[in-house]
Design an enzyme around this catalytic site. Sequence first.
Site, short mmCIF file in Angstrom:
data_model
loop_
_atom_site.label_atom_id
_atom_site.label_comp_id
_atom_site.label_asym_id
_atom_site.label_seq_id
_atom_site.Cartn_x
_atom_site.Cartn_y
_atom_site.Cartn_z
N HIS A 17 37.62 38.77 36.65
CA HIS A 17 37.91 40.04 37.33
C HIS A 17 36.73 40.49 38.18
O HIS A 17 36.87 40.82 39.36
CB HIS A 17 38.26 41.08 36.27
N GLU A 18 35.56 40.50 37.60
CA GLU A 18 34.39 40.98 38.35
C GLU A 18 34.04 40.02 39.49
O GLU A 18 33.63 40.45 40.56
CB GLU A 18 33.19 41.17 37.41
N HIS A 63 36.22 40.73 42.41
CA HIS A 63 35.69 41.83 43.22
C HIS A 63 34.63 41.28 44.18
O HIS A 63 34.63 41.58 45.37
CB HIS A 63 35.02 42.89 42.33
N HIS A 118 41.61 46.27 42.97
CA HIS A 118 42.57 46.30 41.87
C HIS A 118 44.00 46.25 42.38
O HIS A 118 44.33 46.85 43.40
CB HIS A 118 42.36 47.57 41.04
N TYR A 148 45.33 46.95 36.13
CA TYR A 148 44.97 47.78 34.98
C TYR A 148 46.15 47.93 34.04
O TYR A 148 47.30 47.71 34.42
CB TYR A 148 44.55 49.17 35.46
#
Length: 282
Positions: A179-180, A183, A189, A235
């Site tokens: 996930h990071e 980014h 997101h 999320y």
Amino acid sequence: MSPLSLFTFTCMVLCAVHCFPSEESFEVSDEQEEDSVNDNSLKEEESDISTLLEKANKNVGQGLDEPTVIGDIAIPTDLGNADPCTSRGCKWRKSKNGVVYVPYRISNQFSSRERSVIVRGLNSFKASTCVQFIRRRRQRDYVYIQSRNGCYSFVGRRGGGQVVSLSRRGCVYHQIVQHELLHALGFNHEQTRSDRDQHVRILLQNVIRGMEHNFNKINTNNLGTPYDYGSVMHYGRYAFSRNRQPTIVPIPNSNVQIGRATQMSSNDILRINRLYGCRKSE
Ligand SMILES: [Zn+2]
């Protein structure tokens, strides 16, 4: 210095830790080498990306040398927000052989087990995309993975060394690593996508006061890919809830699972391949 609070994303089941030979010598001199910190056995109710992020990011941004962080996105001081920048040059460069090499450095704060989780996350990209994380030698631009206060990353390439924080307290899980890094590759997101209102309803009345900005829509480039509840960038249903009521509800079928990814979905992979023009794009 800004006492922002934040969130992050979901969690995972534990990743079986593979034994990669360590790539560079590092030692753990920390008193914090407790195995309980990263106990891989997350309980069911905790195994939500945003739950993990919220937990790990309780005090994010409070260190003097920490960037301003909103949710789990670090905000460059020269930019008002983290809008998609990929059309403005924040993609990582592709080399002549078609591979996008992204140099990385991993701080020696991590234990060998944590480090192998991180390396496994880094390596997962090259199997299905043309992005390859490589150990930094002299390259100017690189991601510097450190255990700082919470889990966060800038969106896209910032120039120079840019921090990707994976706190040893709650961030060293396969899906959070992915996930990071997504980014850092330029992705936002899933629930902030420009077309999200056709796929989810955001219940701002249930959101913690002051956290509403985490649900702002962004004018994203969706790269012709469908909205994906199973994205590792999505999320969970209770993200930033102030009252244990849902904040994100899928529509039309409110029972669809969201934010439970344990790894990148095929859409996450497709987007990388489209954004970076990889030949192996399916
Ligand atoms: Zn995030």
